[in-house]
Structures are given as C-alpha cells and as structure tokens.
Scaffold this motif. Structure first.
Motif, PDB file in Angstrom:
ATOM      1  N   ARG A   1      37.935 -15.064  47.496  1.00  0.00           N
ATOM      2  CA  ARG A   1      38.653 -14.291  46.476  1.00  0.00           C
ATOM      3  C   ARG A   1      39.930 -15.023  46.050  1.00  0.00           C
ATOM      4  NH1 ARG A   1      39.847  -9.831  49.131  1.00  0.00           N
ATOM      5  NH2 ARG A   1      42.030 -10.348  49.421  1.00  0.00           N
ATOM      6  N   GLU A   2      40.688 -15.525  47.025  1.00  0.00           N
ATOM      7  CA  GLU A   2      41.920 -16.244  46.693  1.00  0.00           C
ATOM      8  C   GLU A   2      41.623 -17.530  45.929  1.00  0.00           C
ATOM      9  OE1 GLU A   2      45.383 -16.571  49.098  1.00  0.00           O
ATOM     10  OE2 GLU A   2      44.611 -15.103  50.535  1.00  0.00           O
TER      11      GLU A   2
ATOM     12  N   LYS B   1      35.415 -13.980  52.824  1.00  0.00           N
ATOM     13  CA  LYS B   1      35.573 -13.177  51.598  1.00  0.00           C
ATOM     14  C   LYS B   1      36.993 -13.282  51.058  1.00  0.00           C
ATOM     15  CE  LYS B   1      31.964  -9.740  52.275  1.00  0.00           C
ATOM     16  NZ  LYS B   1      31.661  -8.314  52.429  1.00  0.00           N
ATOM     17  N   ARG B   2      37.970 -13.191  51.940  1.00  0.00           N
ATOM     18  CA  ARG B   2      39.375 -13.282  51.509  1.00  0.00           C
ATOM     19  C   ARG B   2      39.644 -14.647  50.880  1.00  0.00           C
ATOM     20  NH1 ARG B   2      44.904 -11.146  52.853  1.00  0.00           N
ATOM     21  NH2 ARG B   2      46.228 -12.721  51.897  1.00  0.00           N
ATOM     22  N   LEU B   3      39.210 -15.712  51.542  1.00  0.00           N
ATOM     23  CA  LEU B   3      39.473 -17.051  51.025  1.00  0.00           C
ATOM     24  C   LEU B   3      38.722 -17.307  49.714  1.00  0.00           C
ATOM     25  CD1 LEU B   3      39.603 -19.112  54.325  1.00  0.00           C
ATOM     26  CD2 LEU B   3      41.503 -18.555  52.796  1.00  0.00           C
TER      27      LEU B   3
ATOM     28  N   PRO C   1      50.535 -10.627  55.909  1.00  0.00           N
ATOM     29  CA  PRO C   1      49.159 -10.720  55.416  1.00  0.00           C
ATOM     30  C   PRO C   1      49.002 -10.359  53.936  1.00  0.00           C
ATOM     31  CG  PRO C   1      49.198  -9.568  57.510  1.00  0.00           C
ATOM     32  CD  PRO C   1      50.626  -9.744  57.082  1.00  0.00           C
TER      33      PRO C   1
ATOM     34  N   LEU D   1      34.909 -11.585  56.929  1.00  0.00           N
ATOM     35  CA  LEU D   1      36.084 -11.089  56.204  1.00  0.00           C
ATOM     36  C   LEU D   1      36.997 -12.240  55.790  1.00  0.00           C
ATOM     37  CD1 LEU D   1      36.918  -7.898  58.312  1.00  0.00           C
ATOM     38  CD2 LEU D   1      35.790  -8.030  56.075  1.00  0.00           C
ATOM     39  N   LEU D   2      37.176 -13.210  56.665  1.00  0.00           N
ATOM     40  CA  LEU D   2      37.985 -14.388  56.348  1.00  0.00           C
ATOM     41  C   LEU D   2      37.374 -15.125  55.157  1.00  0.00           C
ATOM     42  CD1 LEU D   2      40.164 -16.552  56.886  1.00  0.00           C
ATOM     43  CD2 LEU D   2      38.600 -17.537  58.580  1.00  0.00           C
TER      44      LEU D   2
ATOM     45  N   SER E   1      49.741 -14.517  49.667  1.00  0.00           N
ATOM     46  CA  SER E   1      48.533 -15.264  49.309  1.00  0.00           C
ATOM     47  C   SER E   1      48.902 -16.708  49.001  1.00  0.00           C
ATOM     48  CB  SER E   1      47.894 -14.640  48.069  1.00  0.00           C
ATOM     49  OG  SER E   1      48.778 -14.790  46.951  1.00  0.00           O
TER      50      SER E   1
ATOM     51  N   TYR F   1      43.818 -16.323  59.768  1.00  0.00           N
ATOM     52  CA  TYR F   1      44.302 -15.998  58.421  1.00  0.00           C
ATOM     53  C   TYR F   1      43.619 -14.728  57.950  1.00  0.00           C
ATOM     54  CZ  TYR F   1      45.573 -16.513  53.527  1.00  0.00           C
ATOM     55  OH  TYR F   1      46.086 -16.293  52.277  1.00  0.00           O
ATOM     56  N   PRO F   2      44.283 -13.807  57.320  1.00  0.00           N
ATOM     57  CA  PRO F   2      45.633 -13.799  56.779  1.00  0.00           C
ATOM     58  C   PRO F   2      46.702 -13.239  57.727  1.00  0.00           C
ATOM     59  CG  PRO F   2      44.528 -11.862  55.999  1.00  0.00           C
ATOM     60  CD  PRO F   2      43.538 -12.623  56.871  1.00  0.00           C
TER      61      PRO F   2
END
Length: 158
Positions: free
Chosen positions: A19-20, A15-17, A108, A12-13, A111, A71-72
């Motif tokens: 995407r950002e 994927k989030r990073l 969270p 998940l981390l 961004s 993070y986040p």
C-alpha cells in the motif's frame, strides 16, 4: 515479491508495504520520487529533491529504506546513499541521519511519505550547510547501521 507469507504478521506487513509503495509511486509528495525498480518489498530507494528557495534547491539525493519484520511498529532504517549525501548538521558523512522520528519518536502511523517529508523539511529549514560537529569522531566509530547508534536529540534550531 521477496517477502514470504509464513504468518499473519508477514501478510499484514506485505499489505502495508505494498500500500505504501503504491501510494508513494502514485501520490508522492512534492520533492519525493520513488526511484526503486527492484522487486523487493523490504528495501527501497526513494529520491528527494530540495525545495525551491532553500540551500538544497534542486539538489537530488537518494534515501535507502530498509524495513524489518517489525515494521510499522519499528522505524525503518533510513540512510542517504549514493555518491553524495547532503552536507547538513544532522546528516553524517556516511549518510546516517539524526532525526527523532527515525528513533525514539517513531510511531506506526508514520509512513515512508511522511519520513521523506520530514527529511525534506529538515533540509529546508537548514540555515547553513555544515557537517555535524562530531562527524569525524562518529565516522571513526560508526556502526554499519544507524539503528545501533544512540542519538541525543537536542538541536531543533538548525
């Protein structure tokens, strides 16, 4: 990429990073330039350029973002790096930034882009280029990371 897929949390981390990173590369806010060419997901460099009509107009500074495994849910470590850091009442000579969203006001939903916009806003609203009043003392005893500093947010009129 330099992040392992050892648990659902790290997936998940990642994927989030990713995407950002894609968002800031493709849709960066005005004055924000993703400048990092490294392959690391956990450490980025982002340039910001001072807005027109401000004390920092066209001045370019580099921010280093370091992300922890939390993070986040935990703020990234964000510091100015490079040969020069902006002279500003909330920016110490070592690049540490006293900004509430990087500390106890982190959420969270924030961004990298929103942090950059907040820092640009902080620079844009500055009325006088000057170092923090306690810069000398802080520099003598500053920890290597701003995460180990207890910030006191009491000055909103800079």
């Amino acid at each position: 990429m330099s992040i392992g897929r050892t648990s659902n949390g790290s997936v998940l981390l990642a994927k989030r990073l990713m995407r950002e990173k894609r968002d800031i590369t493709e849709n960066a806010p005005e004055g924000v330039v993703f400048s990092d060419s490294s392959d690391s997901l956990m450490r980025w460099n982002v340039d910001i350029v001072g807005a027109s009509g401000t004390l920092y107009e066209n001045e370019r500074y580099t921010l280093r973002f370091k992300f922890s495994a939390a993070y986040p849910f935990e703020a990234p470590e964000v510091v100015f790096v490079g040969e020069e850091v902006p002279v500003h009442p909330h920016v110490y000579s070592n690049g540490h930034i006293c900004l509430s969203i990087l500390g106890d006001q982190w959420s969270p939903v924030l961004s990298v882009s929103s942090v950059c916009v907040s820092i640009l806003s902080m620079l844009s609203s500055c009325k006088e280029k000057k170092k923090p009043p306690d810069d000398s003392a802080y520099m003598r005893y500053a920890p290597s990371t701003p995460r180990n500093t207890t910030w006191h947010f009491h000055d909103d009129d800079v």
